[in-house]
Scaffold this active site. Structure first.
Site, PDB file in Angstrom:
ATOM      1  N   ASP A   1       0.231  19.087  -0.986  1.00 17.84           N
ATOM      2  CA  ASP A   1       1.430  18.306  -0.722  1.00 17.84           C
ATOM      3  C   ASP A   1       2.370  19.153   0.124  1.00 17.84           C
ATOM      4  OD1 ASP A   1       2.646  20.120  -2.441  1.00 17.84           O
ATOM      5  OD2 ASP A   1       3.086  18.654  -4.004  1.00 17.84           O
TER       6      ASP A   1
ATOM      7  N   ARG B   1      10.898  11.282  -9.385  1.00 16.35           N
ATOM      8  CA  ARG B   1      11.468  12.420  -8.654  1.00 16.35           C
ATOM      9  C   ARG B   1      12.027  11.940  -7.312  1.00 16.35           C
ATOM     10  NH1 ARG B   1       8.384  18.079  -7.160  1.00 16.35           N
ATOM     11  NH2 ARG B   1       6.865  16.676  -6.160  1.00 16.35           N
TER      12      ARG B   1
END
Length: 552
Positions: free
Chosen positions: A453, A167
């Site tokens: 996160d 990603r």
């Protein structure tokens, strides 16, 4: 003798010189990235301007909706390219940063896919980004080893490993350490370009079209952004002479505007598509950000905004229906829980909550799901193995009739639940601690039995901002309490004291907690909501080394 990166004309590398990094930042690799940057920067700039235009409409009172101009795409009978056999079964995927030990453990975890993350789980310092590229190169060629000196243990890849997806960062994030024609490079083109250039050849094999490399694409808001990615893939394949459609990518539907563009996004990427994913934490963040000027859209406590909320369940059901109609994977969301080692009862309860959530996903028709920790994989795999009933996925399964007819009102329904003082405190405590770790170089942080996160930190930030902006009334208080700047200031002071007590005075003094607090408070009390917390904080971790730049 001064060492520097050998950069092509118009490229200036301002990050610290390292001989390992230099093998990643070769002249040819930098030229590849520069070619992509020069070809697509105008389209990227236009797409970012379109985001701003759309947001101004929402700020003026409009709501997102399906585009009448692209109804022909939504009503058409087209399908995506066939699912490659190599990634037909994706029932459990694990995600994490591109740190060396994490890469090995994740690939060995027993998951079907490891999504190596340059985005929300990574603090994008120069060191983290370049070491991540080194780590992925070594993982792809099978040479990756990690020596843990403290534990006297050597980590290597097993014979059987997860499939690797990568990603890159979103379109909005720059790479300030690499200048192309005097401008910071687009972060995602750096991440994608360097990884693809060095590793594409290793994916050639007997799988035919769609053999890889594989990617996850974040933060899109419109199909025009998917069109850019598709063009990037086409150009990259052409530049290295591999067949069109070799690259496959799954798009995270993690913004509210993108929920109304699922068909269109798949259509633009149909040659390179590997389906869609419910990026549900960022989706919650985007709901607030998109509807920031709508005082009737206040969220309840973060812990109450789960998949049982109608607007969240509708988003999940529409994604499954859309993907399967187009013969593509419909991936579920992240299980952010982590094992609770010192409390067996709490750990059992957490695992049961994960199992219930994953049971809901497989019954909804999702082909697979995400886990944040290897300790969850066995339980999730058991749930999905039963749900798939011997199949690789549910793409060909009979569609659920109750998923038909999901409309704009379903995707926009106001969330329900209480807003509490503890919710405000938790947001503040988590946001500051996460940002302190991010500034210190860590982008994936275990806090209060969850893996946090950037996406979960963003929820904390924008929810605080929303409650302060509209003076939300807190539930459960003996007298009416509104969230004002003065109340928030008191909460911040008290929560900073609690953080210091929890982490210890020495660690607190040596950490970036006060700097993180200043950034977080500024973001929560700003007159206008910033689009992303990390754009502001990124300036704090950029370190230019002019002497490391190439001598042109």
């Amino acid at each position: 003798m001064e060492q520097h990166y050998e950069a092509p004309e118009g490229v200036d590398v301002r990050g610290r010189y390292d001989s390992q990094f230099a093998r990643i930042l070769s002249r040819d690799a930098l030229q590849f990235v520069a070619n992509l940057q020069r070809e697509f920067r105008g389209q990227i700039r236009h797409a970012m301007e379109c985001r701003c235009v759309a947001q101004r409409r929402y700020d003026a009172g409009a709501l997102p909706g399906f585009d009448t101009a692209t109804r022909f795409i939504r009503e058409g009978d087209w399908v995506c390219a066939p699912v490659p056999p190599a990634i037909a079964n994706r029932m459990v995927e694990i995600t994490g940063p591109v740190e060396r030990k994490m890469v090995i453990n994740a690939l060995n975890s027993g998951a079907m896919v490891f999504m190596a993350d340059f985005e929300d789980a990574l603090s994008p310092s120069w060191e983290n980004l370049m070491r991540g590229q080194v780590n992925l190169r070594d993982a792809v060629n099978g040479s990756i080893i990690f020596e843990d000196i403290e534990r006297k243990r050597t980590y290597r890849l097993n014979e059987k490993t997860a499939k690797l997806f990568v990603r890159p960062r979103g379109w909005h994030l720059p790479e300030a350490h690499i200048l192309i024609d005097g401008e910071p490079a687009t972060g995602c083109l750096v991440d994608f370009g360097l990884y693809f250039f060095h590793n594409h050849a290793a994916f050639r094999g007997t799988q035919g079209q769609g053999y890889g490399p594989f990617f996850y694409l974040p933060k899109m808001e419109h199909s025009r952004e998917a069109r850019i990615w598709n063009s990037v893939f086409d150009r990259a394949e052409k530049l290295v002479s591999i067949p069109v459609g070799s690259i496959r990518a799954t798009v995270l539907i993690e913004t509210l505007p993108a929920a109304f563009q699922m068909d269109e996004i798949l259509y633009e990427l149909r040659t390179h598509s590997a389906g869609l994913n419910c990026g549900r934490w960022d989706y919650i963040f985007s709901y607030v950000k998109t509807l920031r000027a709508h005082p009737d859209r206040l969220l309840p406590d973060r812990v109450a905004v789960g998949m049982t909320q109608h607007f969240m369940r509708s988003y999940s059901d529409l994604l499954v229906r859309t993907c399967h109609r187009r013969r593509a994977h419909a991936m579920g969301g992240m299980a952010a829980q982590i094992p609770i080692r010192n409390d067996p009862a709490a750990n059992a309860a957490a695992l049961e909550a994960v199992r219930r959530d994953k049971m809901r996903e497989v019954r909804a028709g999702h082909d697979g799901t995400w886990a944040a920790h290897p300790g969850l994989i066995a339980d999730i795999a058991e749930v999905f193995t039963a749900g798939l009933a011997g199949r690789d996925n549910l793409i060909e399964a009979v569609p659920r009739e109750d998923a038909e007819g999901i409309g704009e009102e379903d995707l926009l329904q106001r969330p329900r639940g209480k807003r509490t003082m503890e919710g405000l405190r938790l947001n503040t405590r988590v946001g500051i601690q996460y940002l302190a770790a991010w500034l210190a170089g860590t982008g994936s942080v275990p806090l209060y039995n969850l893996m946090e996160d950037a996406a979960t930190a963003e929820i904390s930030r924008v929810q605080n901002w929303q409650w302060i902006r509209y003076k939300a009334i807190l539930d459960g208080e003996e007298v009416m309490v509104a969230v004002t700047p003065e109340l928030f200031a008191r909460v911040v002071e008290e929560e900073m004291a609690r953080i210091e007590k929890e982490v210890g005075a020495e660690k607190f003094r040596g950490g970036a907690y006060r700097e993180a607090c200043a950034i977080f408070v500024r973001q929560c009390t700003a007159a206008e909501l910033d689009d992303f917390l990390t754009v502001d904080a990124y300036k704090k971790i950029v370190i230019h080394h002019p002497k490391a730049a190439s001598l042109l």
